[in-house]
Design an enzyme around this catalytic site. Structure first.
Site, PDB file in Angstrom:
ATOM      1  N   TYR A 150       0.588  -1.076  -0.244  1.00 32.81           N
ATOM      2  CA  TYR A 150      -0.132   0.122  -0.273  1.00 32.81           C
ATOM      3  C   TYR A 150       1.075   1.213  -0.155  1.00 32.81           C
ATOM      4  O   TYR A 150       0.888   1.636  -1.231  1.00 32.81           O
ATOM      5  CB  TYR A 150      -0.856   0.194   1.297  1.00 32.81           C
ATOM      6  CG  TYR A 150      -2.010   1.367   1.388  1.00 32.81           C
ATOM      7  CD1 TYR A 150      -1.432   1.988   2.739  1.00 32.81           C
ATOM      8  CD2 TYR A 150      -2.772   2.018   0.519  1.00 32.81           C
ATOM      9  CE1 TYR A 150      -2.111   3.323   2.525  1.00 32.81           C
ATOM     10  CE2 TYR A 150      -3.229   2.641   0.835  1.00 32.81           C
ATOM     11  CZ  TYR A 150      -3.615   3.570   1.791  1.00 32.81           C
ATOM     12  OH  TYR A 150      -3.754   4.869   1.862  1.00 32.81           O
ATOM     13  N   LYS A 178       1.319   4.816  -2.510  1.00 24.56           N
ATOM     14  CA  LYS A 178       0.337   5.981  -2.554  1.00 24.56           C
ATOM     15  C   LYS A 178       2.456   6.498  -2.172  1.00 24.56           C
ATOM     16  O   LYS A 178       1.495   8.339  -3.025  1.00 24.56           O
ATOM     17  CB  LYS A 178       0.208   6.032  -0.537  1.00 24.56           C
ATOM     18  CG  LYS A 178      -0.839   5.801  -0.271  1.00 24.56           C
ATOM     19  CD  LYS A 178      -2.274   5.747  -1.948  1.00 24.56           C
ATOM     20  CE  LYS A 178      -2.288   7.165  -1.091  1.00 24.56           C
ATOM     21  NZ  LYS A 178      -3.469   7.138  -1.048  1.00 24.56           N
TER      22      LYS A 178
END
Lengths: 452, 250
Positions: free
Chosen positions: B158, B162
């Site tokens: 993740y 990002k």
């Protein structure tokens, strides 16, 4: 001569808010401007800009081309006997006065600054301290030369439908390239000025009422911050042009001299909090006390009487990076109570309005979107602070309830509902725009924001 | 057009049912006049539910089908979002969190997460950027994460998505600035939402309204923002921390 531009620039109004980017081009003459409008333009729309003194977003066009008129400044003809002046629309009132005052003529209507172009003055149908007597500038314009969105040049006499759409039309009917104006005869560049204090709003309003009958020019500065004691104390300044034979000494030697100088320049990078309640309260106290306790009469040069702020270049920088908004309303006579309530609202909010001006207006202009109507007008500068949105929304409601409206040349935030309720000729204006400019080639941030 | 007091007329929310995104939109909407909101998302049912929560007399809501992973559809999504006129603010709020333990064992799922969070953001980000550049005005608010600042054992897949998201919008700010468009990146830490409901709440947790406040403060200023100064300090520390410290982080 080659055309300067196009150059990509970020454009703002005098309030230094809501920037947008456009390609800016500066034609040297009307025929160059016409050729620009006839041809393909970069970006999605075109708009027109003079000296950028509109407070909001009237002279900018996000993603478009902005034609700046500041190189189109020729005096085409001045008839020194009749006072009829024909000039290119980029001529500033400053340059105009320097040219015509020595010949014994004055501009019939001037706003608080000389740094506006003739085209801008017509597009905003500007008013001045003599509105109660002489109306707005449209009443003194004999004709206009306008280049419409298709690139065609049109001569418009006062009274023609397109003239009335262009007067106060915020540059949305086309580019004004020439203005023919009837000037005012003067025999000196000096004014007899009467200054008097008023302890509260009622006294201020009745003084203005009385002075408007006696003087050609009148305006009141009003203290909007003081919440103790009588509300709305202020200073009324009224005046008339002085005949040459009333002058003495040095003034009598050069009665028609007009050469005002910039005395100070506000520096860039001023902190946003410079104008706050404390500093403005202090300023207000000094300004009120500066006016003599009893009414008194003086002789002042016209530039000091009409354009005091022009002696400080870039004064709008005093508001710092966050900028400020100007809020100007007019409400009809009979709505004096509303004026009270609006000033009470401002005083209670502790809004440090540095320049608050109250005046009585005379008749309505002939422009479809002309701002003045017979009544009271209050104009104020407000630095941008939290809570301003709500304060102005409450002022909007007061204006709406009193049957008034806000000035487009000052506006940077009015909701569409205020435009629709304030301007009964709005639909007629929109219809003329649709006919004249079916593809909406002309668009400013203002017209996009308000759907003009 | 956004006015001098920062009041927008039209906001596009990409990730139309995102709690944080919706909080940001609510924080930006004017109280004294009507405005338009375009909710773009995958889940029609969720969008309809969310649309009804806006006061009907103040906000006109349009719903738009938008799948961040469907790159080929993004051009039409942008065209539809711009149909009614200029868009003043675009909020990038879509993204999937995923479960690190599952993703490690499922490369395809991990790739799909990168596609949504990063590739989708770059694709849609550029469509939005092109239109805003032509507009000559506009504001992008990109909801990044403190996870973008440093890869951590707990959520580096993740975090990688990002990180790419963050760097893209950071750079986009340079490109759009001469065209009158600003790009603000907000880097929240842990935010209590539906998406994080099952997770343990760490210190410095925020509510969606805190992120909204940070976004409203950030509006008009290109650059990165944090919900609080503490978060900014944390991000700074994370970036500089040695591996031996990062290894031990929760």
């Amino acid at each position: 001569m080659t055309i300067i531009g196009p150059v990509r620039k970020s454009l703002i109004g005098w309030g230094r808010t809501a920037p947008s980017t456009a390609m800016v081009v500066q034609p040297n003459a009307a025929d160059e401007a016409a050729r620009l409008l006839q041809g393909p333009l970069s970006g999605r729309a075109v708009a027109f800009r003079g000296l950028g003194r509109a407070y909001g977003d009237a002279a900018q066009s996000a993603g478009g081309t902005v034609i700046e008129t500041t190189r189109m400044t020729r005096v085409v003809d001045l008839d020194v006997d009749t006072g009829i002046l024909r000039a290119e629309a980029g001529l500033s009132i400053d340059a105009l006065l320097r040219h015509v005052v020595p010949a014994g003529w004055f501009i019939p209507v001037t706003p608080g600054t000389r740094m506006v172009t003739l085209g801008g003055a017509v597009a905003a149908d500007i008013h001045g301290k003599n509105h109660h007597r002489d109306g707005s500038i449209g009443a003194h314009v004999k004709s206009l030369r306008l280049i419409t969105p298709d690139g065609a040049a049109k001569e418009l006499a006062r009274g023609a439908p397109l003239f009335d759409a262009t007067l106060g039309g915020m540059g949305l009917t086309g580019l004004i390239v020439e203005v023919t104006l009837q000037l005012l005869r003067i025999s000196s560049a000096y004014m007899r000025v009467e200054t008097s204090r008023a302890r509260g709003l009622d006294a201020l309003m009745s003084t203005l009422d009385e002075h408007d009958r006696r003087y050609r020019y009148s305006v009141a500065w009003i203290d909007c911050l003081r919440s103790s004691g009588p509300l709305g104390r202020g200073v009324v300044t009224s005046g008339d042009h002085v005949e040459e034979d009333h002058l003495r000494g040095r003034q009598a030697d050069t009665p028609l001299s007009f050469d005002p100088r910039v005395r100070l320049r506000a520096p860039a990078g001023m902190p946003s909090r410079l104008l706050n309640r404390t500093s403005v309260r202090a300023f207000n106290e000094v300004w009120f006390r500066r006016a003599p306790a009893a009414p008194c009469s003086t002789i002042e040069h016209a530039s000091a009487f009409f354009h005091p702020l022009d002696s400080v270049a870039d004064w709008n920088r005093i508001y710092g990076r966050s900028g400020f908004v100007q809020y100007q309303y007019v409400v009809p006579f009979g709505a004096e109570d509303m004026v009270h309530r609006s000033i009470r609202l401002l005083a209670d909010a502790g809004t440090a309005s540095f320049l608050a001006v109250l005046k009585r207006f005379g008749r309505q202009g002939s422009g479809l979107l002309s701002f003045p109507m017979p009544g009271w007008t209050l104009a104020l500068d407000i630095p941008i602070r939290p809570g301003l949105v709500d304060l102005l929304a409450r002022l909007d409601r007061l204006v709406l309830e009193a049957g008034g409206r806000l000035y487009l040349a000052k506006d940077a935030r009015m909701p569409r509902s205020m435009l629709e309720s304030g301007y009964p000729e709005l639909e007629r204006f929109r219809a003329i725009r649709r006919e004249l400019d079916p593809e909406r080639r002309i668009e400013t941030d203002l017209s996009r924001r308000l759907d003009l | 057009m956004i006015d001098a007091l920062g009041t927008p007329q039209r906001i596009l929310l990409l990730g139309g049912s995102s709690e944080i995104g919706l909080a940001v939109v609510r924080g930006l909407l004017p109280r004294d006049r009507t405005a338009d909101v375009v909710l773009a998302g995958r889940d029609e049912v969720a969008l309809s539910r969310v649309a009804k929560e806006f006061p009907a007399d103040q906000v006109r809501v349009r719903m738009l089908a938008f799948d961040a992973a469907d790159i080929a559809s993004h051009r039409d999504v942008a065209a539809t979002a711009w149909e009614d006129g200029d868009v003043d603010i675009v909020v990038f709020a879509f993204g999937v969190l995923g479960d690190q333990a599952t993703l490690i064992e499922d490369p395809e799922a991990a790739a799909a997460l990168i596609t949504v969070n990063q590739t989708g953001a770059v694709s849609m980000g550029l469509h939005v950027a092109l239109r805003m550049r032509a507009q000559g005005h506009g504001h992008i608010i990109a909801l990044s994460s403190i996870a973008a600042e440093r890869a951590r054992p707990a959520n580096f897949i993740y975090g990688a998505s990002k990180a790419g998201f963050d760097a893209f919008f950071d750079g986009l700010g340079y490109h759009l600035s001469p065209h009158g468009v600003t790009v603000s990146i907000v880097r929240p830490g842990f935010v209590r939402t539906r998406m994080t409901a099952d997770l343990e709440v760490p210190p410095l947790a925020s509510m969606p309204s805190d992120i909204s406040d940070a976004a409203v403060r950030a509006l008009g200023r290109t650059g990165a923002r944090y919900p609080t100064i503490a978060h900014r300090a944390l991000g700074f520390a994370l970036r500089l921390a040695p591996r031996s410290v990062v290894r031990r982080l929760p």
